[in-house]
Scaffold this active site. Structure first.
Site, PDB file in Angstrom:
ATOM      1  CE  LYS A 116     -11.151  -3.965 -35.343  1.00  0.00           C
ATOM      2  NZ  LYS A 116     -11.633  -5.119 -34.567  1.00  0.00           N
ATOM      3  CE  LYS A 161     -10.463 -10.741 -37.513  1.00  0.00           C
ATOM      4  NZ  LYS A 161     -10.893  -9.930 -36.366  1.00  0.00           N
ATOM      5  N   GLY A 183      -6.589  -0.898 -30.469  1.00  0.00           N
ATOM      6  CA  GLY A 183      -7.497  -1.176 -29.364  1.00  0.00           C
ATOM      7  C   GLY A 183      -6.855  -0.968 -28.014  1.00  0.00           C
TER       8      GLY A 183
HETATM    9  P1  BMP Z   1      -5.311  -4.496 -30.300  1.00  0.00           P
HETATM   10  O1  BMP Z   1      -4.853  -3.143 -30.856  1.00  0.00           O
HETATM   11  O2  BMP Z   1      -5.825  -4.413 -28.911  1.00  0.00           O
HETATM   12  O3  BMP Z   1      -4.301  -5.581 -30.517  1.00  0.00           O
HETATM   13  O4  BMP Z   1      -6.625  -4.918 -31.144  1.00  0.00           O
HETATM   14  C1  BMP Z   1      -6.593  -5.218 -32.502  1.00  0.00           C
HETATM   15  C2  BMP Z   1      -7.985  -5.361 -33.074  1.00  0.00           C
HETATM   16  O5  BMP Z   1      -7.879  -5.603 -34.464  1.00  0.00           O
HETATM   17  C3  BMP Z   1      -8.814  -6.491 -32.491  1.00  0.00           C
HETATM   18  O6  BMP Z   1     -10.169  -6.093 -32.529  1.00  0.00           O
HETATM   19  C4  BMP Z   1      -8.602  -7.630 -33.478  1.00  0.00           C
HETATM   20  O7  BMP Z   1      -9.710  -8.505 -33.570  1.00  0.00           O
HETATM   21  C5  BMP Z   1      -8.454  -6.868 -34.790  1.00  0.00           C
HETATM   22  N1  BMP Z   1      -7.610  -7.547 -35.804  1.00  0.00           N
HETATM   23  C6  BMP Z   1      -6.289  -7.899 -35.516  1.00  0.00           C
HETATM   24  O8  BMP Z   1      -5.782  -7.698 -34.402  1.00  0.00           O
HETATM   25  N2  BMP Z   1      -5.546  -8.476 -36.512  1.00  0.00           N
HETATM   26  C7  BMP Z   1      -6.040  -8.745 -37.743  1.00  0.00           C
HETATM   27  O9  BMP Z   1      -5.323  -9.245 -38.581  1.00  0.00           O
HETATM   28  C8  BMP Z   1      -7.369  -8.389 -38.031  1.00  0.00           C
HETATM   29  C9  BMP Z   1      -8.144  -7.785 -37.040  1.00  0.00           C
HETATM   30  O10 BMP Z   1      -9.388  -7.456 -37.300  1.00  0.00           O
END
Ligand code: BMP
Length: 260
Positions: free
Chosen positions: A52, A86, A230
């Site tokens: 993603k 989004k 991520g």
């Molecule tokens: P991380 O695992 O580093 O927290 O990243 C999460 C990813 O998922 C980011 O790309 C964020 O934009 C996306 N995301 C999120 O964290 N929560 C949501 O509700 C929807 C998302 O797309």
């Protein structure tokens, strides 16, 4: 030709992983950033089913430049690709934005149902269905403040009934035949509630694990079909080891669920 929803399921089943890598590596030097993205992708490819990409990477690398290279690279590794836009505008703008991403090679994109169907997301759903692409809807986001919107109680415009907003979004995901519903792994009770609405007809994608406090095993037990992750992978000392152990942790839960 299978479309997005079936394709990602196939990739996930054949590689034994439901991890979606959020490739959100920050950086201002486009060449160094692209090299790092490709390196992380290479390292973790055996343990993920999709990648993603979010807007910061498009801004840093450009869609037709570095991002297209990452998409080609991911596809050559057998991975699916999702654009986390989004999307949240009026219909003709949504359509134009979605066409850019799909023409660049993305297999699916994320949209925000707050904008509604008529004159909102209708255009991209018909584009996606025509071109075999996917649309994933935000049903309940992972961060605390999401409760202010996705968690508020509202009057359903169709029935006049008072309902949580995210329940209406889950019902819309079904009515619009979305290819995925996104519910934060930080909210396992809501994952469970959405699973009870979707009943397996639309897969649930859960972000918010580890770095945001969500537990991937709990999210999968509650009904998440795919886990978006991520920082817990790309910021770790060994992205490969972290992806491997996350996959193993989730596989155990999936197996024990199947044994129930
Ligand atoms: P991380 O695992 O580093 O927290 O990243 C999460 C990813 O998922 C980011 O790309 C964020 O934009 C996306 N995301 C999120 O964290 N929560 C949501 O509700 C929807 C998302 O797309």
């Amino acid at each position: 030709m299978p479309c997005f929803r079936e394709s990602i399921k196939k990739v996930s089943e054949s590689s034994g992983t439901n991890l979606v890598l959020a490739l959100d590596i920050p950086g201002r030097d486009p060449q160094a950033l692209l090299r790092r993205c490709i390196q992380v992708l290479d390292d973790v490819a055996p343990y993920i089913c999709a990648v993603k990409i979010n807007k910061p990477l498009v801004l840093s690398l450009s869609l037709k430049g570095g991002v297209s290279k990452i998409l080609d690279y991911a596809h050559n590794l057998g991975l699916m690709t999702i654009m986390d836009e989004k999307l949240n505008d009026v219909s003709h703008i949504n359509l134009d934005v979605a066409e850019h991403y799909f023409e660049a090679g993305f297999d699916a994109l994320i949209a925000n149902p707050f904008v509604g169907w008529d004159g909102g997301l209708n255009s991209i759903f018909s584009l996606a269905k025509r071109t075999c692409k996917g649309v994933l809807l935000l049903v309940y986001m992972s961060h605390g403040g999401a409760a202010e919107g996705y968690g508020q109680t509202v009057i359903d415009p169709e029935t006049g009934e008072a309902k949580p907003q995210y329940v209406i979004f889950a019902e819309e995901a079904l009515a619009w035949n979305a290819d995925g519903a996104i519910v934060g792994a930080t909210r396992p009770d809501n994952v469970r509630a959405v699973r009870n609405i979707l009943r397996g007809r639309i897969p649930i994608y859960s972000p918010g694990v580890i770095a945001q406090g969500g537990d991937p095993s709990v999210a999968v037990s509650a009904g998440a079909n795919y886990i978006i992750v991520g920082r817990a992978i790309y910021e770790s000392v060994s992205p490969r080891d972290s992806a491997f152990s996350l996959r193993e942790r989730i596989a155990k839960i999936s197996r024990s669920d199947r044994n129930i």
